[in-house]
Design an enzyme around this catalytic site. Structure first.
Site, PDB file in Angstrom:
ATOM      1  N   GLU A 125       0.807  -1.236  -0.017  1.00  0.00           N
ATOM      2  CA  GLU A 125      -0.019  -0.033   0.180  1.00  0.00           C
ATOM      3  C   GLU A 125       0.716   1.170  -0.093  1.00  0.00           C
ATOM      4  O   GLU A 125       0.858   2.085   0.857  1.00  0.00           O
ATOM      5  CB  GLU A 125      -1.139   0.034   1.168  1.00  0.00           C
ATOM      6  CG  GLU A 125      -1.969  -1.071   1.149  1.00  0.00           C
ATOM      7  CD  GLU A 125      -3.093  -1.069   2.354  1.00  0.00           C
ATOM      8  OE1 GLU A 125      -2.666  -0.411   3.229  1.00  0.00           O
ATOM      9  OE2 GLU A 125      -4.108  -1.790   2.208  1.00  0.00           O
ATOM     10  N   CYS A 130       6.308  13.058   1.746  1.00  0.00           N
ATOM     11  CA  CYS A 130       7.542  13.347   2.583  1.00  0.00           C
ATOM     12  C   CYS A 130       7.709  14.706   2.222  1.00  0.00           C
ATOM     13  O   CYS A 130       8.007  15.204   0.921  1.00  0.00           O
ATOM     14  CB  CYS A 130       8.491  12.415   2.567  1.00  0.00           C
ATOM     15  SG  CYS A 130      10.146  12.690   3.780  1.00  0.00           S
ATOM     16  N   CYS A 132      11.139  16.186   3.417  1.00  0.00           N
ATOM     17  CA  CYS A 132      12.154  16.351   4.133  1.00  0.00           C
ATOM     18  C   CYS A 132      13.469  17.081   3.253  1.00  0.00           C
ATOM     19  O   CYS A 132      12.940  17.359   2.296  1.00  0.00           O
ATOM     20  CB  CYS A 132      12.804  14.927   4.793  1.00  0.00           C
ATOM     21  SG  CYS A 132      13.372  13.962   3.403  1.00  0.00           S
ATOM     22  N   GLU A 282      -6.609  -7.911  -0.914  1.00  0.00           N
ATOM     23  CA  GLU A 282      -6.932  -7.671   0.482  1.00  0.00           C
ATOM     24  C   GLU A 282      -8.537  -7.368   0.311  1.00  0.00           C
ATOM     25  O   GLU A 282      -8.961  -6.302  -0.121  1.00  0.00           O
ATOM     26  CB  GLU A 282      -6.241  -6.854   1.438  1.00  0.00           C
ATOM     27  CG  GLU A 282      -4.814  -6.961   1.614  1.00  0.00           C
ATOM     28  CD  GLU A 282      -4.373  -5.882   2.560  1.00  0.00           C
ATOM     29  OE1 GLU A 282      -5.101  -5.306   3.068  1.00  0.00           O
ATOM     30  OE2 GLU A 282      -3.154  -5.774   2.616  1.00  0.00           O
ATOM     31  N   LYS A 331      -5.727  -5.714  15.813  1.00  0.00           N
ATOM     32  CA  LYS A 331      -6.075  -6.987  16.538  1.00  0.00           C
ATOM     33  C   LYS A 331      -7.574  -6.997  16.601  1.00  0.00           C
ATOM     34  O   LYS A 331      -8.139  -8.292  16.504  1.00  0.00           O
ATOM     35  CB  LYS A 331      -5.657  -6.982  18.107  1.00  0.00           C
ATOM     36  CG  LYS A 331      -6.427  -5.890  18.906  1.00  0.00           C
ATOM     37  CD  LYS A 331      -5.810  -5.975  20.538  1.00  0.00           C
ATOM     38  CE  LYS A 331      -6.447  -5.143  21.494  1.00  0.00           C
ATOM     39  NZ  LYS A 331      -5.994  -3.784  20.903  1.00  0.00           N
TER      40      LYS A 331
END
Ligand code: ZN
Length: 644
Positions: A125, A130, A132, A282, A331
């Site tokens: 995925e 970013c 930086c 998925e 979980k």
């Protein structure tokens, strides 16, 4: 061993492994430890499973972040991330690239002779952005390659505005919240922010290519993919698709996602590689954990959703996850094997039943393709540009406009493909390009030639406004589309929330909102006019005959009944194949296999029984072997497959 026993019971034939195992495989900079992975690979291989092998580079190990702080990302606000989360690597960090490459090399070297590995799943995925210092330096390099000179860059970004002129490459900074960004979705300089999105998408794609090339150096025939996420904004998936051997994606509708949106997501994913069958990498077998309300999938719903994905072109259905973890943030994410640990759960039984059913269906569906006469243009540059632009309306969103037109075809059970701005249009009878705000070099000419040779093209308000750098096409809207559409749009009005305008077509009244274009005819014919405000009597929808074809322009956001009335006539005239308007969320889609057989999927997405379409009475449902009778009710979440 217990998992292996349960996988067999569930009729699985493939397992994806090694997705987030970097810290396990490389506990420190000097040590690699494949002992546990070897055992898993051995077990799956001995039991004859196909293996989708991950590369584990989507979650950084703590030691890497501790020793080399540069590997983590910097946020839009300019905050340097520390270790934590996943998808936290800076795509332009040389240290990340070095260690990720080394991990992939070791993994390929170790498992290169394993013939059960059928697909390589690179990272996971890909997402995020970013800001930086490494990215800033790389951005300047990317810009130099694109624009060659500062003069061209200044022109492209129209930096004369607000005195933004750059006199040296080092003066260019990333458009973060300390610079030109206004939150994630707005920008003081859309041109800069669009380029930064392109750059970030390319940088992550380079990470993918880096890993893929390592795999292919040893295994030239390896099938490589990474899992996409539908209409995910940050990455230009059409560009990415060219580098993937097969599209795979993760489908996570929430309890209230419209079925037609899931439908369009699947159609888009299939279309990224021009209809080549894709993988569902998925879906949850039961519930998610990361949405605000994680409702269970009701009995039969997972099966219906799976068949929707197959109907749209998937040749495999996979689940996340196989066994529910005992800790960590997922979980409570659904799994084949629940915390109770046995096969006596509703979810397990449903997965097993679907596995066995798909097994029995055999090869009829595999490799078959969805055939469409209608295409909708989808373009990530447009997505970014339309939403970065300041004005005219805060609620104008790219995907909702795309979906609005998709819904017309969804309601009529008409197969629809998505096409990029580069794809060939000639195979389609009707091409719809809602809010084609950015018209890039050469695109208008291709649209003109498509229409000239008989194509029917439809576009909407906020189209043809800017070029690829987000600078306005001068000479009147809709810029380079003026000729083919035969109109000039002088102004566009923003309609505030809760307000609307009224229009009339064929003596019937409708309403419209969001944007109202003020249109002058330049050869086109008016099909509908406004009936209120100072532009009463002026056209809102036009049709232009151009060569052998026609070009429609819809100058406002019109209610669905208006679009129905407008498009029904065209759909009928163009003889676009439809499976008819069925009951609510009773979706019909078809694929055609090599033998020329048409495989028609009928899916009841609602939990309640619905009336069957009489189009299919007398045909045999291959899932049950039963003939569809005239009085038959379509049970809640049931699926039928007809092969003609
Ligand atoms: Zn970075």
């Amino acid at each position: 061993q217990e998992d292996m026993r349960m996988f067999k019971l569930a009729d699985l034939n493939t397992a994806t492994i090694n997705v987030f195992s970097w810290a396990r495989l490389q506990p420190s900079e000097e040590i690699y430890d494949f002992e546990q992975m070897d055992r898993i690979v051995d077990m799956l291989t001995k039991q004859g499973y196909d293996i989708v092998m991950g590369t584990s580079t989507a979650a950084l190990p703590a030691w890497l972040c501790h020793r080399y702080p540069e590997v983590t990302r910097t946020s839009l606000e300019g905050i340097k991330n520390r270790f934590g989360h996943r998808h936290n690597h800076c795509p332009n960090s040389p240290v990340f690239k070095h260690y990720a490459s080394e991990l992939v090399e070791k993994t390929v070297e170790r498992y290169k002779d394993n013939e059960n590995i059928t697909v390589w799943h690179i990272s996971n995925e890909y997402s995020g952005i970013c800001f930086c210092d490494n990215c800033e330096r790389a951005f300047r390099v990317w810009l130099k390659k694109k624009y060659k000179t500062l003069d061209k860059l200044n022109k492209a970004w129209n930096t004369d505005f607000w005195g933004h002129t750059f006199y040296s490459w080092e003066e260019i900074v990333v458009p973060d919240a300390r610079g030109d960004a206004i939150g994630y979705d707005d920008s003081a300089f859309a041109g800069i922010s669009i380029d930064y999105n392109r750059f970030n998408s390319d940088a992550l794609l380079d990470n993918y290519i880096m890993e893929r090339d390592i795999i292919k150096a040893t295994l030239p025939d390896a099938v490589c993919t990474t899992n996409f996420m539908g209409k995910y904004k940050q990455l230009d998936y059409f560009k990415w698709a060219k580098e993937l051997d097969i599209i795979s994606w993760d489908s996570y509708p929430s309890y209230n996602t419209p079925i037609s949106e899931s439908s369009s997501n699947n159609a888009l994913m299939r279309s990224l590689k021009q209809g080549q069958p894709f993988m569902l990498m998925e879906q949850t077998p039961s519930q998610q954990n990361w949405q605000p309300y994680n409702s269970l999938k009701k009995p039969g719903q997972m099966r219906a959703q799976s068949y929707q994905i197959i109907a749209h072109g998937a040749d495999t259905i996979q689940y996340f996850q196989l066994r529910r973890s005992i800790g960590g943030c997922e979980k409570f994410h659904g799994a084949l094997i629940d915390h109770v640990g046995n096969e006596h759960t509703r979810v397990f039984k449903e997965v097993a039943a679907l596995g066995s059913e798909l097994d029995k269906l055999g090869d009829t569906i595999l490799g078959s393709r969805v055939k469409s006469q209608v295409a909708i243009v989808y373009d990530w540059d447009n997505y970014w540009a339309l939403e970065y632009t300041s004005g005219p309306h805060k609620d104008l969103k790219y995907n909702s406009q795309i979906q609005k037109y998709y819904d017309v075809f969804y309601e009529r059970n008409i197969n629809v493909d998505f096409i990029s701005v580069e794809d060939d249009m000639s195979q389609y009878d009707l091409v719809v390009a809602p809010v084609l705000y950015m018209v890039k070099e050469g695109h208008a000419e291709r649209i003109e030639s498509y229409v000239e040779y008989g194509g029917v093209f439809l576009t909407s308000f906020m189209s043809g406004i800017v070029d690829q750098s987000d600078n306005v096409h001068l000479g009147g809207y809709p810029g380079p589309l003026k000729d083919v559409l035969g109109i000039w749009v002088e102004e566009f009005d923003a309609i505030a929330p809760g307000m609307s305008n009224s229009v009339e077509m064929n003596s019937k009244a409708y309403t419209c909102d969001l944007i109202c274009d003020i249109i002058h005819l330049r050869g086109a014919k008016s099909l509908a006019e406004y009936t209120s405000d100072f532009y009463t009597g002026t056209p809102v929808v036009t049709k232009n005959t151009y060569g052998k074809g026609e070009a429609f322009y819809v100058g406002s956001s019109l209610t669905p009944d208006f679009l129905d009335a407008l498009l029904d006539e065209t759909i009928e005239r163009l003889e676009i194949e439809s499976y008819g308007t069925t009951s609510h969320n009773l979706e019909v889609i078809s694929r055609v296999n090599d033998k020329g057989q048409e495989i028609i999927f009928l899916i009841n997405h609602e939990s309640f029984d619905q009336t069957m379409s009489d189009l299919f009475v007398g045909e045999t449902d291959v899932l049950t072997g039963n003939k569809i009778s005239e009085t038959e009710l379509f049970k809640g979440f049931d699926v039928k497959i007809i092969v003609r």
